[in-house]
Design a protein around this motif. Sequence first.
Motif, mmCIF file in Angstrom:
data_model
loop_
_atom_site.group_PDB
_atom_site.id
_atom_site.type_symbol
_atom_site.label_atom_id
_atom_site.label_comp_id
_atom_site.label_asym_id
_atom_site.label_seq_id
_atom_site.Cartn_x
_atom_site.Cartn_y
_atom_site.Cartn_z
ATOM 1 N N ASN B 173 0.821 -1.190 0.000
ATOM 2 C CA ASN B 173 0.000 0.000 0.000
ATOM 3 C C ASN B 173 0.866 1.256 0.000
ATOM 4 O OD1 ASN B 173 -2.794 0.026 -0.158
ATOM 5 N ND2 ASN B 173 -2.896 1.162 1.779
ATOM 6 N N ASP B 174 1.902 1.220 0.812
ATOM 7 C CA ASP B 174 2.783 2.380 0.913
ATOM 8 C C ASP B 174 3.412 2.720 -0.430
ATOM 9 O OD1 ASP B 174 2.454 2.956 3.618
ATOM 10 O OD2 ASP B 174 3.703 1.241 4.147
ATOM 11 N N ALA B 175 3.830 1.684 -1.157
ATOM 12 C CA ALA B 175 4.492 1.933 -2.438
ATOM 13 C C ALA B 175 3.585 2.726 -3.366
ATOM 14 C CB ALA B 175 4.886 0.612 -3.087
ATOM 15 N N PHE B 176 2.347 2.271 -3.492
ATOM 16 C CA PHE B 176 1.420 2.970 -4.385
ATOM 17 C C PHE B 176 1.066 4.350 -3.822
ATOM 18 C CE2 PHE B 176 0.814 -1.336 -5.951
ATOM 19 C CZ PHE B 176 0.672 -1.136 -7.311
ATOM 20 N N MET B 177 0.874 4.412 -2.514
ATOM 21 C CA MET B 177 0.446 5.670 -1.915
ATOM 22 C C MET B 177 1.554 6.724 -1.963
ATOM 23 S SD MET B 177 -2.639 5.277 -1.452
ATOM 24 C CE MET B 177 -3.104 6.766 -0.579
ATOM 25 N N GLN B 178 2.817 6.276 -1.829
ATOM 26 C CA GLN B 178 3.936 7.219 -1.965
ATOM 27 C C GLN B 178 3.877 7.889 -3.321
ATOM 28 O OE1 GLN B 178 6.171 8.109 0.138
ATOM 29 N NE2 GLN B 178 5.886 6.595 1.770
ATOM 30 N N LEU B 179 3.665 7.062 -4.342
ATOM 31 C CA LEU B 179 3.603 7.603 -5.693
ATOM 32 C C LEU B 179 2.408 8.538 -5.830
ATOM 33 C CD1 LEU B 179 4.520 4.615 -8.030
ATOM 34 C CD2 LEU B 179 5.823 6.709 -7.691
ATOM 35 N N ALA B 180 1.256 8.099 -5.291
ATOM 36 C CA ALA B 180 0.038 8.905 -5.409
ATOM 37 C C ALA B 180 0.218 10.263 -4.746
ATOM 38 C CB ALA B 180 -1.140 8.163 -4.805
ATOM 39 N N ASP B 198 10.650 16.091 -6.600
ATOM 40 C CA ASP B 198 10.885 14.685 -6.928
ATOM 41 C C ASP B 198 12.160 14.148 -6.308
ATOM 42 O OD1 ASP B 198 9.582 13.968 -10.232
ATOM 43 O OD2 ASP B 198 8.681 14.008 -8.241
ATOM 44 N N LEU B 199 13.252 14.853 -6.568
ATOM 45 C CA LEU B 199 14.547 14.356 -6.138
ATOM 46 C C LEU B 199 14.647 14.347 -4.618
ATOM 47 C CD1 LEU B 199 16.907 16.001 -8.738
ATOM 48 C CD2 LEU B 199 15.910 13.720 -8.722
ATOM 49 N N ASN B 200 14.211 15.450 -4.032
ATOM 50 C CA ASN B 200 14.284 15.504 -2.578
ATOM 51 C C ASN B 200 13.426 14.417 -1.961
ATOM 52 O OD1 ASN B 200 15.942 17.657 -2.799
ATOM 53 N ND2 ASN B 200 14.294 19.185 -2.631
ATOM 54 N N ASP B 201 12.268 14.304 -2.534
ATOM 55 C CA ASP B 201 11.332 13.285 -2.065
ATOM 56 C C ASP B 201 11.971 11.920 -2.077
ATOM 57 O OD1 ASP B 201 9.146 14.495 -1.324
ATOM 58 O OD2 ASP B 201 7.823 13.768 -2.928
ATOM 59 N N SER B 202 12.622 11.646 -3.173
ATOM 60 C CA SER B 202 13.194 10.328 -3.358
ATOM 61 C C SER B 202 13.987 9.909 -2.141
ATOM 62 C CB SER B 202 14.135 10.306 -4.566
ATOM 63 O OG SER B 202 13.518 10.962 -5.631
ATOM 64 N N ARG B 203 14.842 10.796 -1.714
ATOM 65 C CA ARG B 203 15.714 10.415 -0.594
ATOM 66 C C ARG B 203 14.898 10.275 0.675
ATOM 67 N NH1 ARG B 203 19.278 14.497 -3.198
ATOM 68 N NH2 ARG B 203 20.184 13.255 -4.850
ATOM 69 N N ASN B 204 13.959 11.211 0.818
ATOM 70 C CA ASN B 204 13.139 11.128 2.025
ATOM 71 C C ASN B 204 12.365 9.827 2.079
ATOM 72 O OD1 ASN B 204 14.004 13.596 2.738
ATOM 73 N ND2 ASN B 204 12.231 14.697 1.875
ATOM 74 N N VAL B 205 11.855 9.474 0.935
ATOM 75 C CA VAL B 205 11.015 8.274 0.896
ATOM 76 C C VAL B 205 11.860 7.026 1.095
ATOM 77 C CG1 VAL B 205 9.589 6.841 -0.598
ATOM 78 C CG2 VAL B 205 9.238 9.295 -0.539
ATOM 79 N N ALA B 206 13.003 7.032 0.436
ATOM 80 C CA ALA B 206 13.798 5.817 0.425
ATOM 81 C C ALA B 206 14.275 5.399 1.809
ATOM 82 C CB ALA B 206 14.996 5.998 -0.500
ATOM 83 N N SER B 207 14.774 6.377 2.566
ATOM 84 C CA SER B 207 15.462 5.984 3.783
ATOM 85 C C SER B 207 14.626 5.195 4.798
ATOM 86 C CB SER B 207 16.137 7.201 4.418
ATOM 87 O OG SER B 207 15.215 8.261 4.478
#
Lengths: 527, 219
Positions: B173-180, B198-207
């Motif tokens: 659920n998180d994977a889809f919701m992160q994108l949404a 996008d880029l900033n998000d990426s790191r925030n999301v990934a960690s």
Amino acid sequence: MSVDVVVKNDAPNEEDWLIPSADVVEETALSAPGGQLADCFDSPRKNTTGTIARIEKGDVDDSSLCEQEDQSASSSNEDAVSEVDADRVISPIEPPPQPQRSISTEETTDALELLKEHGKHVFVMSEAGKPIYTTHGSEEDLSSLFALIHALVSFTTARNDTLDSFQYGRLTICFTHRGPLILAAVSRVGESQSQLNAQLDLVHSQILSVLTRTALLRVFEQRGHNFDLRRLLQGTEKSLGTAVVAAETDPAVGLNAVRVLPMVSSDRDALGQAIVSSVNACKVKNLVFGVIVVRRQLVTMVRMKKYALHPADLHIVLNLVACNPSFKNVESWSPICLPRFDDSGFLHAHISYISDNCPACLLLLTVDRHAFYALSEVKKKFVEKLTKSKSIAALTAACNGTRCFDLDELGYADLWHFVYKNRTSSQLCSAMFRPPFISSDERQRLIDSYARLVDRVHDRGDDGPLKILFQPGERQTLLAWVTPNFELYSAFSPFVQKQSAVSKIDRLLKALKKEEDRLFLVSTQTF
Amino acid sequence: MKKTDLSKKRGSSTIVDCDHTFTIMLLGDSCTGKTCLLVRFKDGTFLNNNFISTVGIDYRNKLVDVNGSKVKLQIWDTAGQERFRSVTSAYYRDADALLLVFDVTNRQSFDNIRNWLAQIREYAQESVAILLVGNKIDLNVQRKVKPDEGKQLAATYEIPYMETSAKTGQNVNDAFMQLASKLTRSRVGGQEDSNKIDLNDSRNVASPYSSWCCGGASK
């Protein structure tokens, strides 16, 4: 040269009688298409044949021990065949008493054991001998067998000859060499050469349907003869296998006809009209076919004026839907090549089930690869129309209703079963199974008898098909009737008299005629 | 942006029942569990022991709630097989986001990620949001790709990475919701800002998620 006689014959110790009527062609000797076979096996080839013979001798022994498939074949005849065979095909090499295998590695033995468990196998390989597909076991385990088939085919090709088939006892082996592919079928369930060839054709068409002929040729050209085609066929193993099974179990496939779901004709017409008007309302161009199918049966079809859908292509569509439960609850978009329509390119199919409660599947086939959204709209509109007009209820009811002709309506106790093919429309209608065809084995045996009957009627070289064939038997009496308009194959109680059977068939034909517009798709709408 | 007339029409007709419509596409080798991820997300179930491979591409909708706004996700589920590449790539353009899936128990599917990314660069919109997903972490014993490897690859391409299990439902659920939510934010925030976010998000999301997964993997 009666090798084929026994293979084809349902009950070799029974006589065949022809109905003495003016338009009956007298059936003298059964055709023996194995003529070219003898030519194939002149002296230098006999060694190769011997190898095969040794391998399969084991199979033959086993199968004659468990004589379930064809109990009617008397043992004396079985022996006779072996003798005839041996004389004709492999005379210089006496089959050894013990099954000896020329290929003796352990893996190969295992692989052959595995093969023996099944009555039939289909092999597909590239011209370079690279395994592509086998119905049972893995290509790796059977690599030596692939190599052998490849050697046999290459050997004859190198001599500007073609290896069509050969027979050993109950075993028939057929070969087809098409473009960059070599296909072979091995059967010991009594199928004839023409049946096996038809099945190889089917497998070949299935492969074309996912790749197109153009792509198939190109891929070997560009990536070399050693290219592993399995990479491109990944995920289609199931549909290849199912296509072969369908050919064995459904007479429609062998007769190149399509089953039609029985349905009130006005309801059927309403469906066709709804597709056409939805397509027009959405201003969709380039739609070639719209088809509704359910459980390997055609419900209705609309088409572009110039084009018709060949039954062989329709079977590819039916097989695609039957093999892929992934189409449920979702809208799918897939390329599909229909080889009879055009083997050089793809059509694009919008595939979706009509609703959660209706098991029928709608396919919209177009030449435009970007048409998904447009066709999605068509589908939506179509469902709206159906819901509004209550056609959807009629369709669902028909899907859940009887799928075959009910012989009880006629009230003939000794007419047990029939298969009727309309030759002009290539549509087929058959009777619901009823006693004595209860178990699946019994049903399959009847279907096998039909297949042999079809073969006897049609496989007559230049003479053209027989018109009527009355074939009394121990289990059942078979009657075939072929005219330019239809083919009918029927099974009666063994005690039926000729005249009585013919008059019942006459009545049956009248009943079918009366219900024609319910049992068949009489006209297709166009756009 | 570069969508066809019809997709615009589609958007306008659905505007009544949702605030935003986005198109997400699932990509990756065959048998990596793309359909299973989607079915888990959409219906909350797992297609157990029932190998059904996708033919061509499948289209599903799901309505989700992102911070109070109704978002309609149009999800393309693609067949991973090589022969379908040309069909699927024709629809890359339509995607606002891509879920690029590999199977952590299948090294090859991970090694192919670079090829997939090359395809994406070629066919997809430049602004497309990508999420790299390592699926099947319930099969931890058979793991062939370490969480760090996934993280590292994702970092090279500056995309977020998550590990999921369609079987247990973990992180799906998180994977889809992160994108949404990322798509929603970027649409609300305007095109100019969205690329940066996008880029900033990426790191925030990934960690947070990758560390979460590492814990699972070390067992």
